[in-house]
Design a protein around this motif. Structure first.
Motif, PDB file in Angstrom:
ATOM      1  N   ASP A 127     -15.271   9.046  83.626  1.00  0.00           N
ATOM      2  CA  ASP A 127     -14.158   8.135  83.903  1.00  0.00           C
ATOM      3  C   ASP A 127     -12.828   8.626  83.342  1.00  0.00           C
ATOM      4  O   ASP A 127     -11.938   7.815  83.075  1.00  0.00           O
ATOM      5  CB  ASP A 127     -14.458   6.726  83.369  1.00  0.00           C
ATOM      6  N   CYS A 169     -15.122  15.380  84.574  1.00  0.00           N
ATOM      7  CA  CYS A 169     -14.157  14.357  84.141  1.00  0.00           C
ATOM      8  C   CYS A 169     -14.376  13.050  84.892  1.00  0.00           C
ATOM      9  O   CYS A 169     -14.297  11.957  84.311  1.00  0.00           O
ATOM     10  CB  CYS A 169     -12.730  14.857  84.357  1.00  0.00           C
ATOM     11  N   LEU A 170     -14.670  13.158  86.173  1.00  0.00           N
ATOM     12  CA  LEU A 170     -14.906  11.965  86.991  1.00  0.00           C
ATOM     13  C   LEU A 170     -16.111  11.187  86.492  1.00  0.00           C
ATOM     14  O   LEU A 170     -16.091   9.945  86.432  1.00  0.00           O
ATOM     15  CB  LEU A 170     -15.104  12.388  88.452  1.00  0.00           C
ATOM     16  N   GLU A 171     -17.152  11.900  86.088  1.00  0.00           N
ATOM     17  CA  GLU A 171     -18.385  11.232  85.672  1.00  0.00           C
ATOM     18  C   GLU A 171     -18.231  10.476  84.361  1.00  0.00           C
ATOM     19  O   GLU A 171     -19.000   9.554  84.082  1.00  0.00           O
ATOM     20  CB  GLU A 171     -19.522  12.253  85.580  1.00  0.00           C
ATOM     21  N   ALA A 215      -9.574  14.295  86.188  1.00  0.00           N
ATOM     22  CA  ALA A 215     -10.398  14.670  87.346  1.00  0.00           C
ATOM     23  C   ALA A 215      -9.517  14.976  88.548  1.00  0.00           C
ATOM     24  O   ALA A 215      -9.721  15.975  89.255  1.00  0.00           O
ATOM     25  CB  ALA A 215     -11.379  13.540  87.675  1.00  0.00           C
ATOM     26  N   VAL A 252     -10.217   9.776  84.816  1.00  0.00           N
ATOM     27  CA  VAL A 252      -9.812   9.902  86.215  1.00  0.00           C
ATOM     28  C   VAL A 252      -8.575  10.778  86.407  1.00  0.00           C
ATOM     29  O   VAL A 252      -8.574  11.660  87.282  1.00  0.00           O
ATOM     30  CB  VAL A 252      -9.631   8.504  86.845  1.00  0.00           C
ATOM     31  N   ALA A 307     -11.966   9.931  93.146  1.00  0.00           N
ATOM     32  CA  ALA A 307     -11.113   9.806  91.959  1.00  0.00           C
ATOM     33  C   ALA A 307      -9.844   9.009  92.274  1.00  0.00           C
ATOM     34  O   ALA A 307      -9.435   8.125  91.508  1.00  0.00           O
ATOM     35  CB  ALA A 307     -10.758  11.194  91.428  1.00  0.00           C
ATOM     36  N   GLU A 325     -16.553   1.176  85.512  1.00  0.00           N
ATOM     37  CA  GLU A 325     -15.220   1.465  86.028  1.00  0.00           C
ATOM     38  C   GLU A 325     -14.260   0.322  85.731  1.00  0.00           C
ATOM     39  O   GLU A 325     -14.668  -0.840  85.590  1.00  0.00           O
ATOM     40  CB  GLU A 325     -15.273   1.697  87.541  1.00  0.00           C
ATOM     41  N   ARG A 330     -14.667  14.427  96.441  1.00  0.00           N
ATOM     42  CA  ARG A 330     -14.618  13.881  95.072  1.00  0.00           C
ATOM     43  C   ARG A 330     -13.193  13.527  94.664  1.00  0.00           C
ATOM     44  O   ARG A 330     -12.983  12.600  93.870  1.00  0.00           O
ATOM     45  CB  ARG A 330     -15.271  14.858  94.106  1.00  0.00           C
ATOM     46  N   LYS A 369     -10.653   5.378  92.575  1.00  0.00           N
ATOM     47  CA  LYS A 369     -10.798   4.740  91.261  1.00  0.00           C
ATOM     48  C   LYS A 369      -9.447   4.442  90.633  1.00  0.00           C
ATOM     49  O   LYS A 369      -9.279   3.433  89.939  1.00  0.00           O
ATOM     50  CB  LYS A 369     -11.593   5.652  90.315  1.00  0.00           C
TER      51      LYS A 369
END
Length: 560
Positions: free
Chosen positions: A58, A54-56, A63, A60, A87, A247, A83, A90
């Motif tokens: 975006d 999910c982070l990759e 994630a 967020v 998150a 981002e 990680r 971000k």
């Protein structure tokens, strides 16, 4: 309700997810990982991998939820904490991100990137010494790796050991010419000292190497005005908005960069379109409660009574070192600091976060009681900060604009300090705020009705300071007056600081010190008037900011 784990169902889901992640297809890996998480919700590895996927792409909030489940299932899961920090960072949750990075480094003290990221975050919150400590740990654990060298550079930059930092960054780039972060850091350092052509090259390299650093266009276009000779730059930036995985924080800065370029090229409609887009992005991760802010201003006014102010000589320090330069952001505070710090007896301190933290603690403490212990410690600690930067300076500036909130408290702590309030036409100031990047951790609106309401609360507080603070300690400098006839205004500023006249103060553009605010290019120019009544160029597109055009007598600004 979670289903009972079935190895025959689980194994193929995990195998598929692993294959997709290794193939660089995180979006496709999410469905099998979600299915696996339903089968085995307490498995921290599945939750971690779901959070990472999910982070990759975006996503967020998703994630964060998965990574929080991972660390709840395994409180010693270092990678999940790390990680989770990324998150939360971000999302703009700076405090939460720092806690996550701290936990990761507690578990694995050699986690260089976590030290580096934590250092960058605590620096944005104004914790200089803690930031240096984090960067030094990154340097120690990372050694000659990229993050190790960058940790050394950031520590040196934070300590204002700029020549050494430049040397480390250039050594890093000699060994690793494709280190985008090193190019970006070097660009910022060079621009702070007015070396704009070199800085532009650094930012261009950073973006070319790492398109996800497209926000660096913001710094690039602020190195000088964009002209028709900058072939294709505007189109390049517009195309960069479509960069996959960009981002929100980078997108915000990119919108502002496009707006600035469009303004330089005279397309004010296009410029405002992008400034408004940037404000919309910011609203997505930072809301502002105007009504609550107004109530806090009422509380400040009620607490800083004439009676409290009158006690300052007996409660406060007799030290006259501090020169506080306050006002709304973009009101001329950087220019005034450059003027004052040209004097040989003055050291420029930049934007110090001390009173934002100490003042907030004082404000939270409620009704006035015995102020003496708090004030004595605050004064001693503040002088410690100032002496740490400039041990022998007779005067030292602190140009944190938001100290306007704490002017009364600062005066009571330092009744011999000088507080310089910078005034500028509200609509011009608001327009400039709307066009400028502010860190998401700042509780501050950058546009719309919220910014208008903020201005009105600010004006109410400044009217109170004007009534209760002594006029020889609280002086006001009007940006329009300063740019119309600089010398008499500058002479008044220097005299108010108790300093002998020094001709060089008339030429702040010659000040060699680093400028870390968004006004890097402007401060290297002789004092000019082209920013007076800038709002007229944007008159058809002002929207809610139009309310500030006639909002108070001090807002009337002449045409340059």
């Amino acid at each position: 309700m979670p289903r009972s784990p079935n190895p025959q169902q689980l194994a193929p889901l995990l195998a598929l997810a692993t294959k997709l992640l290794r193939a660089g297809r995180p979006a496709d890996a999410i469905p099998p990982l979600r299915e696996a998480a339903l089968l085995q919700p307490s498995d921290p590895i599945i939750q971690h991998d779901l959070g990472l996927a999910c982070l990759e792409i975006d996503r967020v909030p998703d994630a964060i939820a998965a990574l929080q489940r991972a660390v709840a299932s395994n409180p010693r899961y270092t990678d999940a904490y790390f990680r989770l920090g990324i998150a939360l960072e971000k999302l703009g949750d700076i405090g939460g991100a720092i806690v996550a990075y701290d936990r990761a480094t507690e578990l694995v003290p050699s986690l260089t990137e976590a030290w580096f990221r934590a250092g960058a975050l605590v620096y944005t919150l104004g914790h200089r010494d803690e930031a240096i400590g984090c960067f030094r740990r990154a340097a120690a654990t990372g050694g000659k790796t990229s993050f190790g060298r960058l940790g050394t550079a950031r520590a040196l930059l934070t300590e204002n050991r700029n020549q050494e930092a430049e040397q480390v960054l250039r050594q890093t780039l000699a060994l690793d010419p494709r280190n985008a972060m090193a190019h970006d850091l070097l660009g910022n350092l060079l621009s702070e000292f007015g070396r704009f052509n070199e800085a532009r090259e650094c930012f261009q390299h950073a973006i070319a190497i790492a398109p996800l650093l497209a926000g660096s266009y913001y710094d690039l276009v602020r190195c000088r005005p964009v002209t028709s000779d900058d072939d294709g730059l505007l189109r390049q930036m517009e195309a960069a908005l479509a960069t996959p995985g960009l981002e929100a924080a980078q997108r915000l800065r990119l919108y502002l960069a496009i707006g600035k370029a469009a303004e330089d090229l005279g397309d004010y409609a296009l410029a405002m379109q992008h400034f408004d887009a940037a404000d919309a992005v910011r609203r997505g991760f930072a809301s502002f409660d105007s009504a609550a802010f107004s109530i806090e201003i009422d509380r400040l006014i009620a607490r800083c009574t004439p009676e409290l102010i009158a006690q300052a000589p007996e409660l406060g320090s007799c030290d006259a070192t501090p020169v506080l330069i306050i006002g709304m952001p973009r009101s001329g505070t950087t220019l005034v600091e450059q003027i004052v710090s040209m004097h040989p007896e003055v050291e420029g301190g930049g934007e110090l976060h001390f009173w934002n933290e100490r003042g907030a603690a004082w404000h939270r403490s409620g009704a006035a009681g015995n102020e003496r212990p708090f004030l004595a410690k605050a004064a001693a600690d503040y002088l410690g900060v100032l002496r740490g930067i400039a041990p022998t300076a007779a005067r030292m500036t602190d140009k944190m604009p938001f100290n306007f909130l704490w002017a009364g408290l600062i005066y009571v702590a330092f009744p011999r300090a000088i507080i310089i309030h910078c005034l500028r036409a509200a609509v011009d100031t608001a327009l400039s705020i709307h066009q400028t990047h502010f860190h998401p951790s700042l509780a501050f609106p950058t546009g719309g009705a919220e910014l208008v309401a903020y201005f009105r609360s600010y004006k109410r507080l400044m009217a109170h300071w004007r009534r209760v603070l002594p006029p020889d300690r609280f002086i006001e400098v009007d940006y329009e007056d300063l740019t119309r006839a600089p010398e008499p205004v500058i002479r008044r500023i220097i005299a108010a600081c108790g300093l002998a006249w020094y001709d060089a103060c008339l030429h702040p553009e010659c000040n060699p010190r680093a400028v870390k605010t968004p006004s890097k290019w402007q401060t290297r120019q002789p004092i000019y008037r082209s920013s007076v009544a800038r709002w007229r160029r944007y008159e058809p597109w002002l929207g809610p900011l139009r309310a500030l055009v006639d909002d108070g007598s001090e807002l009337d600004a002449g045409i340059a």
